[in-house]
Design an enzyme around this catalytic site. Sequence first.
Site, PDB file in Angstrom:
ATOM      1  N   ASP A 100       5.540   4.839   5.165  1.00  0.00           N
ATOM      2  CA  ASP A 100       6.502   3.912   5.787  1.00  0.00           C
ATOM      3  C   ASP A 100       6.678   2.621   4.977  1.00  0.00           C
ATOM      4  O   ASP A 100       7.478   1.766   5.344  1.00  0.00           O
ATOM      5  CB  ASP A 100       6.111   3.607   7.247  1.00  0.00           C
ATOM      6  N   HIS A 113       1.156   3.944   1.934  1.00  0.00           N
ATOM      7  CA  HIS A 113       1.585   4.718   3.107  1.00  0.00           C
ATOM      8  C   HIS A 113       3.101   4.903   3.077  1.00  0.00           C
ATOM      9  O   HIS A 113       3.844   4.013   2.653  1.00  0.00           O
ATOM     10  CB  HIS A 113       1.170   4.004   4.411  1.00  0.00           C
ATOM     11  N   HIS A 160       6.228  -5.461  11.603  1.00  0.00           N
ATOM     12  CA  HIS A 160       5.503  -4.199  11.756  1.00  0.00           C
ATOM     13  C   HIS A 160       5.149  -3.999  13.234  1.00  0.00           C
ATOM     14  O   HIS A 160       3.993  -3.795  13.612  1.00  0.00           O
ATOM     15  CB  HIS A 160       4.238  -4.208  10.866  1.00  0.00           C
ATOM     16  N   HIS A 173       0.852  -1.197   0.000  1.00  0.00           N
ATOM     17  CA  HIS A 173       0.000   0.000   0.000  1.00  0.00           C
ATOM     18  C   HIS A 173       0.882   1.238   0.000  1.00  0.00           C
ATOM     19  O   HIS A 173       2.107   1.148   0.127  1.00  0.00           O
ATOM     20  CB  HIS A 173      -0.988  -0.011   1.169  1.00  0.00           C
TER      21      HIS A 173
HETATM   22 ZN    ZN Z   1      -0.224   1.507   6.572  1.00  0.00          ZN
END
Ligand code: ZN
Length: 309
Positions: free
Chosen positions: A67, A65, A274, A63
């Site tokens: 990070d 985002h 994560h 995705h």
């Molecule tokens: Zn995310």
Amino acid sequence: MQLQFLGTGAGQPSKARNVSSLVLKLLDEINEIWMFDCGEGTQRQILETTIKPRKIRKIFITHLHGDHVLGLPGFLSSRSFQASEEQTDIDLYGPVGIKSFVLASLKVTGARLPYRIHFHEFDEKSLGKIMEDDKFVVYADKLDHSIFCVGYRIMQKDLEGTLDAQKLIEAGVPFGPLFGRVKNGENIILEDGREIIAKDYISEPKKGKVITILGDTRKTPASVRLGVGADVLVHESTYGKGDEKIAKSHGHSTNIQAAQVAKEASAKRLLLNHVSSRFLGREVSQLAKDARAIFENTHVVRDLEEIDL
Ligand code: ZN
């Protein structure tokens, strides 16, 4: 085949964990490395490993985002710096938007790449099988995060049985074309009248490995579908036991939910990544311990850790 974790932290880099990236090393299988997500600082993490950037031939993004993608412009730019080395193209898979992000970053910074990037963008309607060659198939399915985010299921095709040449020689089969016929499954009659049954000289086909790598997600049935029977399931664990409410509101999972997914999917092994920077030392051990109460074969990975598959 190995998985190596380049960044195992959530959201922002901490001293102990960089942001998301991992590689699937397929050097023995196809002499390639595949990268999954590329958070900021990924190229610095690579310096701590034996990974050669030009061996990275495919990048899969879960995705958009920051990070998970902000390391891409830097990695793609400096991947070409060793001008003396052979330049290899890259296939880049990810949600719609990844192409404009990469092209804008490269254009604005005046980067000129001596290799090509082949973009393979997808949206919610074009998920499913996103890549297939003679050795691997990769599927993507939509997870449940605060923006469009996918998980990947990488399936190695079953490996054909191999011919036991030594056994054939010992059986008195003359080296030559007969070997090829036996390898093709043909039974043969030798000059002395003995019959050689092909299947006695060919090993059983080997089941290909299944590796499931999920992006950020709440607990969702798609995770279970992607992870069914997987040899290894890589699942986020941004939060810990008891944090289910806050995990849900931020689009993430706890260690417990990850373990439940692994259990429901009958995966063989669970790797948690994560991990929030709130968890340090003993708290990380506790994350693993709590998850193991639900799914025994669980491990919380560290940056640069390499796992044999
Ligand atoms: Zn995310």
